[in-house]
Design an enzyme around this catalytic site. Structure first.
Site, PDB file in Angstrom:
ATOM      1  N   THR A  16      -3.316  -2.126   1.691  1.00  0.00           N
ATOM      2  CA  THR A  16      -2.702  -0.974   1.020  1.00  0.00           C
ATOM      3  C   THR A  16      -3.673   0.186   0.848  1.00  0.00           C
ATOM      4  O   THR A  16      -3.237   1.311   0.591  1.00  0.00           O
ATOM      5  CB  THR A  16      -2.134  -1.395  -0.355  1.00  0.00           C
ATOM      6  OG1 THR A  16      -3.019  -2.366  -0.916  1.00  0.00           O
ATOM      7  CG2 THR A  16      -0.744  -1.955  -0.216  1.00  0.00           C
ATOM      8  N   GLY A  45     -10.552   2.675  -4.937  1.00  0.00           N
ATOM      9  CA  GLY A  45     -10.792   2.034  -6.232  1.00  0.00           C
ATOM     10  C   GLY A  45     -10.638   2.979  -7.413  1.00  0.00           C
ATOM     11  O   GLY A  45     -10.634   2.551  -8.553  1.00  0.00           O
ATOM     12  N   VAL A  46     -10.516   4.274  -7.134  1.00  0.00           N
ATOM     13  CA  VAL A  46     -10.454   5.298  -8.205  1.00  0.00           C
ATOM     14  C   VAL A  46      -8.993   5.481  -8.627  1.00  0.00           C
ATOM     15  O   VAL A  46      -8.082   5.458  -7.789  1.00  0.00           O
ATOM     16  CB  VAL A  46     -11.070   6.617  -7.681  1.00  0.00           C
ATOM     17  CG1 VAL A  46     -10.901   7.747  -8.683  1.00  0.00           C
ATOM     18  CG2 VAL A  46     -12.538   6.397  -7.339  1.00  0.00           C
ATOM     19  N   ARG A  48      -5.316   6.864  -9.922  1.00  0.00           N
ATOM     20  CA  ARG A  48      -4.458   7.909  -9.346  1.00  0.00           C
ATOM     21  C   ARG A  48      -4.848   9.283  -9.893  1.00  0.00           C
ATOM     22  O   ARG A  48      -5.021  10.247  -9.143  1.00  0.00           O
ATOM     23  CB  ARG A  48      -3.011   7.593  -9.739  1.00  0.00           C
ATOM     24  CG  ARG A  48      -1.969   8.206  -8.856  1.00  0.00           C
ATOM     25  CD  ARG A  48      -0.579   7.835  -9.347  1.00  0.00           C
ATOM     26  NE  ARG A  48      -0.343   6.403  -9.429  1.00  0.00           N
ATOM     27  CZ  ARG A  48       0.710   5.849 -10.034  1.00  0.00           C
ATOM     28  NH1 ARG A  48       1.629   6.608 -10.623  1.00  0.00           N
ATOM     29  NH2 ARG A  48       0.861   4.540 -10.066  1.00  0.00           N
ATOM     30  N   ASN A 119       0.438  -0.437  -9.467  1.00  0.00           N
ATOM     31  CA  ASN A 119       1.408  -1.127  -8.604  1.00  0.00           C
ATOM     32  C   ASN A 119       0.967  -2.553  -8.268  1.00  0.00           C
ATOM     33  O   ASN A 119       1.619  -3.232  -7.472  1.00  0.00           O
ATOM     34  CB  ASN A 119       1.603  -0.334  -7.312  1.00  0.00           C
ATOM     35  CG  ASN A 119       2.229   1.023  -7.571  1.00  0.00           C
ATOM     36  OD1 ASN A 119       3.337   1.114  -8.103  1.00  0.00           O
ATOM     37  ND2 ASN A 119       1.523   2.104  -7.242  1.00  0.00           N
ATOM     38  N   LYS A 146     -12.655   2.369 -12.703  1.00  0.00           N
ATOM     39  CA  LYS A 146     -13.828   2.184 -11.852  1.00  0.00           C
ATOM     40  C   LYS A 146     -14.393   3.562 -11.513  1.00  0.00           C
ATOM     41  O   LYS A 146     -13.612   4.485 -11.307  1.00  0.00           O
ATOM     42  CB  LYS A 146     -13.415   1.466 -10.551  1.00  0.00           C
ATOM     43  CG  LYS A 146     -12.776   0.100 -10.791  1.00  0.00           C
ATOM     44  CD  LYS A 146     -12.144  -0.443  -9.498  1.00  0.00           C
ATOM     45  CE  LYS A 146     -11.358  -1.716  -9.784  1.00  0.00           C
ATOM     46  NZ  LYS A 146     -10.672  -2.266  -8.599  1.00  0.00           N
TER      47      LYS A 146
HETATM   48  P1  B16 Z   1      -2.014   3.397  -8.166  1.00  0.00           P
HETATM   49  P2  B16 Z   1      -7.785  -1.237  -6.159  1.00  0.00           P
HETATM   50  C1  B16 Z   1      -6.891   1.259  -6.357  1.00  0.00           C
HETATM   51  O1  B16 Z   1      -6.642  -0.103  -6.190  1.00  0.00           O
HETATM   52  C2  B16 Z   1      -6.925   1.958  -5.021  1.00  0.00           C
HETATM   53  O2  B16 Z   1      -8.078   1.547  -4.288  1.00  0.00           O
HETATM   54  C3  B16 Z   1      -6.963   3.453  -5.202  1.00  0.00           C
HETATM   55  O3  B16 Z   1      -6.897   4.088  -3.937  1.00  0.00           O
HETATM   56  C4  B16 Z   1      -5.775   3.887  -6.079  1.00  0.00           C
HETATM   57  O4  B16 Z   1      -5.829   5.289  -6.329  1.00  0.00           O
HETATM   58  C5  B16 Z   1      -5.818   3.132  -7.393  1.00  0.00           C
HETATM   59  O5  B16 Z   1      -5.786   1.730  -7.128  1.00  0.00           O
HETATM   60  C6  B16 Z   1      -4.649   3.458  -8.285  1.00  0.00           C
HETATM   61  O6  B16 Z   1      -3.473   3.000  -7.683  1.00  0.00           O
HETATM   62  O7  B16 Z   1      -1.794   4.826  -7.855  1.00  0.00           O
HETATM   63  O8  B16 Z   1      -1.129   2.452  -7.338  1.00  0.00           O
HETATM   64  O9  B16 Z   1      -1.935   3.081  -9.633  1.00  0.00           O
HETATM   65  O10 B16 Z   1      -8.574  -0.986  -4.919  1.00  0.00           O
HETATM   66  O11 B16 Z   1      -8.552  -1.101  -7.455  1.00  0.00           O
HETATM   67  O12 B16 Z   1      -6.977  -2.525  -6.086  1.00  0.00           O
HETATM   68 MG    MG Z   2      -9.897  -1.726  -3.361  1.00  0.00          MG
END
Ligand code: B16
Ligand code: MG
Length: 219
Positions: A16, A45-46, A48, A119, A146
């Site tokens: 994803t 990892g950052v 939204r 999500n 993070k």
């Molecule tokens: P959401 P992880 C992170 O998931 C994603 O790496 C990052 O690209 C995204 O912006 C963040 O979740 C927030 O996600 O918009 O779906 O709440 O890598 O920590 O599993």
């Molecule tokens: Mg990740």
């Protein structure tokens, strides 16, 4: 002996991370901002909200939008993202991850999710992985995302064990920093160019076996 494993989701359990990139790229284009894969490394990892700030900053549009407008833009990105993840299923779990979850269960190792994604629970359900997780830390309930350690600390707390007793698995620079600051034991999924040379790394998830985890952090 590690007692728990804290998993990142996007980019570790399934692909994803790519869908997040495509959704941000589309939104950025609408705002007149170009982003590429190199820049995307800083978004992984950052949260939204923080990702949107980084993109606006990248396009010299830092103060262009009100808080309400930013909330709508973030919602729009999530809408794009959600439209691409509806068909995700068990077939999309990265190689080796299901086997690792089964091995961890067999060895009575606790399993937690430490994803920044709101999500995350939806995706675990889609991939039929929910029952493997003893805890899913809620990113909406931790003060800082993070690279702050909060989500890993919350996930370890959900397992009733200390972060020092957990291995954390991450594909992002921000996530690796979060694991290290939480005092959990890091393993990166990626290259030295992406994640640095100072932590154990695998380039493919099928290298993440119980034996690999054990040999890496228990000897
Ligand atoms: P959401 P992880 C992170 O998931 C994603 O790496 C990052 O690209 C995204 O912006 C963040 O979740 C927030 O996600 O918009 O779906 O709440 O890598 O920590 O599993
Ligand atoms: Mg990740």
């Amino acid at each position: 002996m590690f007692k728990g494993v804290l998993f990142d989701l996007d980019g570790v359990i399934t692909d994803t991370a790519e869908y997040h990139y495509q959704a941000w790229k589309l939104l950025a284009k609408e705002l007149g901002i170009t982003i590429d894969r190199d820049f995307n490394e800083s978004l992984k990892g950052v949260s939204r909200e923080d990702s949107l700030k980084l993109i606006l900053n990248h396009g010299d549009q830092t103060n262009k939008y009100t808080l309400e407008e930013c909330a709508r833009l973030a919602e729009k990105k999530n809408h794009y993202y959600l439209s691409t993840i509806q068909s995700i299923g068990p077939k999309d779990v990265f190689p080796g991850i299901l086997a690792l979850l089964q091995e961890l269960k067999a060895h009575q190792v606790k399993i937690g999710l430490a994803s920044a994604s709101k999500n995350g629970p939806f995706l675990l359900e889609k991939m039929a992985l929910t029952s493997f997780f003893d805890t899913v830390a809620d990113p909406a309930k931790v003060p800082f995302g993070k690279p702050a350690p909060d989500i890993f600390i919350a996930a370890a707390k959900g397992l009733n064990i200390q972060p020092e007793e957990c291995i954390g698995i991450e594909d992002s620079k921000a996530g690796i920093q979060a694991i290290i600051k939480s005092r959990a034991l890091p393993i990166g999924v990626g290259t030295t160019k992406e994640l640095g040379a100072n932590i154990p790394l695998v380039t493919k998830t099928d290298q993440l076996t119980y034996d690999y985890l054990h040999n890496t952090w228990n000897s």
